[in-house]
Design a protein around this motif. Structure first.
Motif, PDB file in Angstrom:
ATOM      1  N   LEU A 120     -23.039  19.584  -8.746  1.00 15.60           N
ATOM      2  CA  LEU A 120     -23.239  18.389  -9.580  1.00 15.60           C
ATOM      3  C   LEU A 120     -24.132  17.338  -8.924  1.00 15.60           C
ATOM      4  CD1 LEU A 120     -19.581  18.157 -10.872  1.00 15.60           C
ATOM      5  CD2 LEU A 120     -21.599  18.879 -12.180  1.00 15.60           C
ATOM      6  N   LYS A 121     -24.704  17.694  -7.785  1.00 16.30           N
ATOM      7  CA  LYS A 121     -25.611  16.808  -7.046  1.00 16.30           C
ATOM      8  C   LYS A 121     -24.936  15.507  -6.610  1.00 16.30           C
ATOM      9  CE  LYS A 121     -29.584  18.983  -8.892  1.00 16.30           C
ATOM     10  NZ  LYS A 121     -30.935  19.075  -9.108  1.00 16.30           N
ATOM     11  N   GLN A 122     -23.647  15.624  -6.295  1.00 14.47           N
ATOM     12  CA  GLN A 122     -22.902  14.489  -5.765  1.00 14.47           C
ATOM     13  C   GLN A 122     -22.976  14.452  -4.243  1.00 14.47           C
ATOM     14  OE1 GLN A 122     -19.126  15.462  -7.528  1.00 14.47           O
ATOM     15  NE2 GLN A 122     -19.662  14.513  -9.484  1.00 14.47           N
ATOM     16  N   LEU A 123     -23.554  15.501  -3.669  1.00 13.20           N
ATOM     17  CA  LEU A 123     -23.803  15.578  -2.232  1.00 13.20           C
ATOM     18  C   LEU A 123     -25.302  15.812  -2.041  1.00 13.20           C
ATOM     19  CD1 LEU A 123     -20.817  17.827  -1.058  1.00 13.20           C
ATOM     20  CD2 LEU A 123     -21.144  15.396  -0.590  1.00 13.20           C
ATOM     21  N   PRO A 124     -25.829  15.473  -0.860  1.00 10.94           N
ATOM     22  CA  PRO A 124     -27.265  15.676  -0.609  1.00 10.94           C
ATOM     23  C   PRO A 124     -27.667  17.133  -0.859  1.00 10.94           C
ATOM     24  CG  PRO A 124     -26.226  14.500   1.203  1.00 10.94           C
ATOM     25  CD  PRO A 124     -25.123  14.941   0.299  1.00 10.94           C
ATOM     26  N   GLN A 125     -28.767  17.325  -1.548  1.00 10.10           N
ATOM     27  CA  GLN A 125     -29.240  18.656  -1.912  1.00 10.10           C
ATOM     28  C   GLN A 125     -30.088  19.250  -0.792  1.00 10.10           C
ATOM     29  OE1 GLN A 125     -28.326  20.210  -5.170  1.00 10.10           O
ATOM     30  NE2 GLN A 125     -26.828  18.739  -4.450  1.00 10.10           N
ATOM     31  N   SER A 126     -29.427  19.537   0.305  1.00 10.73           N
ATOM     32  CA  SER A 126     -30.097  20.151   1.448  1.00 10.73           C
ATOM     33  C   SER A 126     -29.038  20.861   2.282  1.00 10.73           C
ATOM     34  CB  SER A 126     -30.804  19.092   2.294  1.00 10.73           C
ATOM     35  OG  SER A 126     -29.854  18.288   2.968  1.00 10.73           O
ATOM     36  N   GLU A 127     -29.514  21.577   3.276  1.00  9.17           N
ATOM     37  CA  GLU A 127     -28.602  22.306   4.151  1.00  9.17           C
ATOM     38  C   GLU A 127     -28.187  21.478   5.363  1.00  9.17           C
ATOM     39  OE1 GLU A 127     -29.904  26.357   4.930  1.00  9.17           O
ATOM     40  OE2 GLU A 127     -30.993  26.336   3.037  1.00  9.17           O
ATOM     41  N   ARG A 128     -28.400  20.168   5.319  1.00  9.71           N
ATOM     42  CA  ARG A 128     -28.021  19.324   6.458  1.00  9.71           C
ATOM     43  C   ARG A 128     -26.504  19.203   6.545  1.00  9.71           C
ATOM     44  NH1 ARG A 128     -25.732  14.585   5.464  1.00  9.71           N
ATOM     45  NH2 ARG A 128     -26.328  13.266   3.723  1.00  9.71           N
ATOM     46  N   LYS A 129     -26.015  18.861   7.721  1.00  8.87           N
ATOM     47  CA  LYS A 129     -24.581  18.670   7.918  1.00  8.87           C
ATOM     48  C   LYS A 129     -24.131  17.403   7.203  1.00  8.87           C
ATOM     49  CE  LYS A 129     -23.976  22.140  10.728  1.00  8.87           C
ATOM     50  NZ  LYS A 129     -23.679  23.383  10.106  1.00  8.87           N
ATOM     51  N   LEU A 130     -22.993  17.501   6.548  1.00  8.55           N
ATOM     52  CA  LEU A 130     -22.418  16.342   5.866  1.00  8.55           C
ATOM     53  C   LEU A 130     -21.748  15.421   6.873  1.00  8.55           C
ATOM     54  CD1 LEU A 130     -20.738  18.156   2.835  1.00  8.55           C
ATOM     55  CD2 LEU A 130     -22.903  16.895   2.845  1.00  8.55           C
ATOM     56  N   THR A 131     -21.637  14.162   6.499  1.00  7.00           N
ATOM     57  CA  THR A 131     -20.893  13.211   7.323  1.00  7.00           C
ATOM     58  C   THR A 131     -19.410  13.295   6.955  1.00  7.00           C
ATOM     59  OG1 THR A 131     -21.058  11.391   5.745  1.00  7.00           O
ATOM     60  CG2 THR A 131     -22.887  11.645   7.337  1.00  7.00           C
ATOM     61  N   THR A 132     -18.579  12.783   7.828  1.00  2.00           N
ATOM     62  CA  THR A 132     -17.144  12.740   7.562  1.00  2.00           C
ATOM     63  C   THR A 132     -16.871  11.986   6.269  1.00  2.00           C
ATOM     64  OG1 THR A 132     -16.618  12.867   9.913  1.00  2.00           O
ATOM     65  CG2 THR A 132     -14.908  11.960   8.465  1.00  2.00           C
ATOM     66  N   GLU A 133     -17.536  10.861   6.083  1.00  2.17           N
ATOM     67  CA  GLU A 133     -17.331  10.053   4.880  1.00  2.17           C
ATOM     68  C   GLU A 133     -17.720  10.817   3.614  1.00  2.17           C
ATOM     69  OE1 GLU A 133     -19.404   6.147   3.093  1.00  2.17           O
ATOM     70  OE2 GLU A 133     -18.328   5.822   4.980  1.00  2.17           O
ATOM     71  N   GLU A 134     -18.840  11.519   3.654  1.00  5.58           N
ATOM     72  CA  GLU A 134     -19.263  12.303   2.491  1.00  5.58           C
ATOM     73  C   GLU A 134     -18.213  13.360   2.147  1.00  5.58           C
ATOM     74  OE1 GLU A 134     -24.134  12.214   2.778  1.00  5.58           O
ATOM     75  OE2 GLU A 134     -23.025  13.561   4.113  1.00  5.58           O
ATOM     76  N   ILE A 135     -17.667  13.995   3.160  1.00  3.25           N
ATOM     77  CA  ILE A 135     -16.682  15.069   2.945  1.00  3.25           C
ATOM     78  C   ILE A 135     -15.393  14.519   2.342  1.00  3.25           C
ATOM     79  CG2 ILE A 135     -15.198  16.757   4.111  1.00  3.25           C
ATOM     80  CD1 ILE A 135     -17.597  17.047   6.158  1.00  3.25           C
ATOM     81  N   VAL A 136     -14.813  13.526   2.964  1.00  2.00           N
ATOM     82  CA  VAL A 136     -13.507  13.035   2.505  1.00  2.00           C
ATOM     83  C   VAL A 136     -13.582  12.319   1.165  1.00  2.00           C
ATOM     84  CG1 VAL A 136     -12.523  12.940   4.832  1.00  2.00           C
ATOM     85  CG2 VAL A 136     -13.585  10.887   3.873  1.00  2.00           C
ATOM     86  N   ASN A 137     -14.783  11.922   0.737  1.00  2.00           N
ATOM     87  CA  ASN A 137     -14.933  11.250  -0.548  1.00  2.00           C
ATOM     88  C   ASN A 137     -15.238  12.196  -1.709  1.00  2.00           C
ATOM     89  OD1 ASN A 137     -14.348   8.602   0.263  1.00  2.00           O
ATOM     90  ND2 ASN A 137     -16.408   8.371   1.098  1.00  2.00           N
ATOM     91  N   VAL A 138     -15.299  13.509  -1.448  1.00  2.00           N
ATOM     92  CA  VAL A 138     -15.545  14.473  -2.518  1.00  2.00           C
ATOM     93  C   VAL A 138     -14.305  14.546  -3.406  1.00  2.00           C
ATOM     94  CG1 VAL A 138     -15.824  16.944  -3.003  1.00  2.00           C
ATOM     95  CG2 VAL A 138     -17.252  15.833  -1.276  1.00  2.00           C
ATOM     96  N   LYS A 139     -14.547  14.511  -4.721  1.00  2.00           N
ATOM     97  CA  LYS A 139     -13.455  14.589  -5.700  1.00  2.00           C
ATOM     98  C   LYS A 139     -12.616  15.843  -5.445  1.00  2.00           C
ATOM     99  CE  LYS A 139     -12.835  14.549 -10.736  1.00  2.00           C
ATOM    100  NZ  LYS A 139     -13.572  14.507 -12.007  1.00  2.00           N
ATOM    101  N   TYR A 140     -11.319  15.687  -5.399  1.00  2.00           N
ATOM    102  CA  TYR A 140     -10.315  16.736  -5.201  1.00  2.00           C
ATOM    103  C   TYR A 140     -10.264  17.289  -3.783  1.00  2.00           C
ATOM    104  CZ  TYR A 140     -10.067  16.847 -10.318  1.00  2.00           C
ATOM    105  OH  TYR A 140      -9.932  16.510 -11.637  1.00  2.00           O
ATOM    106  N   PHE A 141     -11.162  16.862  -2.874  1.00  2.00           N
ATOM    107  CA  PHE A 141     -11.117  17.410  -1.520  1.00  2.00           C
ATOM    108  C   PHE A 141      -9.801  17.036  -0.848  1.00  2.00           C
ATOM    109  CE2 PHE A 141     -11.850  17.612   3.032  1.00  2.00           C
ATOM    110  CZ  PHE A 141     -12.451  18.857   3.163  1.00  2.00           C
TER     111      PHE A 141
END
Length: 171
Positions: A22-43
């Motif tokens: 859904l393009k709610q995360l950066p559209q690349s193969e870069r490593k996600l940040t902790t904040e990006e991960i924990v803020n994902v819906k239903y994670f």
């Protein structure tokens, strides 16, 4: 078209896959940040009572619905959903394509252990850091899995229901 990402619990790799889709995360193969991960819906939000339930994540840029489901270790859950889907599509004369995409092969041991500690044993101070570590390890693989899932959905014309086991992404 409907996309359904599935794995054991439906709350970690599937949540990340849906967010990438859904393009709610950066559209690349870069490593996600902790904040990006924990803020994902239903994670890391679902519990045992949520196994077997479909969770709607949103509609993608092409108008396709994106869902996730936790199927536990039941190897018959997705084939049963496929058969039920085919029955309903035929009975109601619906021309809809559905893609089931297994995210389990992307899950590293850190994420599995984190899920056990956090969701299973309710020990978040151990589980959540392991989940984040695992998500950082596999986020690029999940991104590639999602891109492949979308490509298969857009290029497979003769099947109404497609099951992707995604073994090529096994960690």
């Amino acid at each position: 078209m409907i996309y359904i990402y599935n794995d054991f619990a439906g709350t970690h790799s599937t949540a990340l896959a849906a967010a990438y889709h859904l393009k709610q995360l950066p559209q690349s193969e870069r490593k996600l940040t902790t904040e990006e991960i924990v803020n994902v819906k239903y994670f890391n939000q679902l519990t045992k009572k949520d196994f077997g339930k479909l969770f709607f994540h949103g509609t993608d840029e092409n108008g396709h619905s994106v869902y996730s489901i936790g199927r536990k270790r039941n190897k018959f859950a997705v084939p049963a959903m496929k058969e039920m889907t085919l029955l309903l599509l035929e009975k109601f004369h619906v021309n809809e394509k559905i893609v089931f995409s297994n995210t389990s092969p992307t899950v590293p041991i850190a994420m599995s252990l984190g899920g056990l500690f956090s969701r299973g044993l309710h020990i978040d101070f151990i589980g959540v850091p392991l989940l984040v570590m695992g998500a950082k390890q596999c986020c690029d693989t999940i991104y590639r899995l999602v891109e492949n899932t979308k490509q298969v959905g857009n290029t497979t014309f003769n099947e109404q229901v497609i099951i992707l086991e995604n073994e090529m992404y096994h960690v």
